[in-house]
Design a protein around this motif. Structure first.
Motif: not given
Length: 257
Positions: A3-5, A12-18, A22-24
């Motif tokens: 997850m987020h670090t 950055d890492i998040s989970v939306v609706q399963g 991944l966001t640079l």
């Protein structure tokens, strides 16, 4: 699950609706990719790509750029660093093509060089009116990587020669016309549209993993492309063209390039 670090981790890492997003996240450097970020990106894609925790992956960038590609302020200075630079780009392609879930590139802005090439192995590329593709390697003494010698032609046919040798900047309309983008949406709808695509492609009881394996290029074809690209990179390095091209770029743009 990863997850987020914090700190110097630019992913950055998040989970939306399963769906994993991944966001640079290095907007002040146009999301330029250093070796550590490339290694982490490949590792995260492999972990999430099993399908055990998410239905798919969306890759995007924060700010006005998807990514400026290789961080030229951390450019290779030895034979070993040249090999590492290209191998860490290649490994992102491997990681994407090994997943059992769809991987969608949500190309929010400028995608340069190796970063533009990363999107080529994704299962779809969705852009916005601000999306631009730019592959400047031929004018900088650098050579293409990420198996783009195969993947780019697979997507856009003979347009690949013009894109690589002529180094034009392609706006979203032209990228859509030649098949580099699959769809163009408004910026505030971009990530949502990519998530919706993953959900549409992974209905209950699906055989998506099997179809991804059938529709993606064969691993041996990709590895053969890597070998040819590595040989080209070594030749560019040995000739001095790579070093001169990077030094010329930095001299023109300055330390904040």
């Amino acid at each position: 699950m990863l997850m987020h670090t914090n700190g110097q981790d630019f992913l950055d890492i998040s989970v939306v609706q399963g769906v994993a997003v991944l966001t640079l996240n290095r907007p002040e450097k146009l999301n330029a990719l250093d070796v550590a970020t490339r290694r982490r990106l490949a590792a995260v894609i492999r972990e999430l790509g099993t399908g055990e925790s998410v239905r798919g992956i969306v890759l995007t960038g924060r700010g006005r750029a998807f990514s400026a590609g290789e961080d030229l302020h951390s450019a290779p200075s030895t034979d070993a660093e040249v090999r590492e630079a290209f191998e860490t780009f290649h490994d992102i392609t491997r990681a994407v093509l090994e997943t059992r879930v769809p991987v969608i590139a949500a190309v929010n802005g400028l995608a340069v060089g190796g970063a533009s090439e990363i999107t080529l192995c994704c299962d779809a590329r969705i852009g916005t009116p601000a999306t631009e593709y730019y592959q400047p390697e031929n004018g900088r003494g650098i050579t293409i990587s990420n198996a783009s010698s195969v993947l780019l032609r697979r997507l856009v046919g003979n347009h690949a020669m013009r894109m690589v040798l002529g180094c034009p900047r392609l706006g979203s309309e032209e990228a859509l016309r030649i098949g580099l983008l699959d769809e163009v949406v408004e910026p505030d709808a971009l990530v949502g549209r990519a998530i919706d695509t993953v959900l549409a492609w992974t209905p209950e009881g699906n055989t998506t993993a099997l179809h991804l394996a059938l529709l993606r290029p064969l691993p041996e074809e990709i590895e053969q492309a890597f070998a040819r690209e590595d040989a080209a990179a070594q030749a560019s390095w040995d000739s001095g063209a790579l070093t001169a091209g990077i030094q010329g770029f930095l001299a023109t743009r300055g330390t904040d390039a």
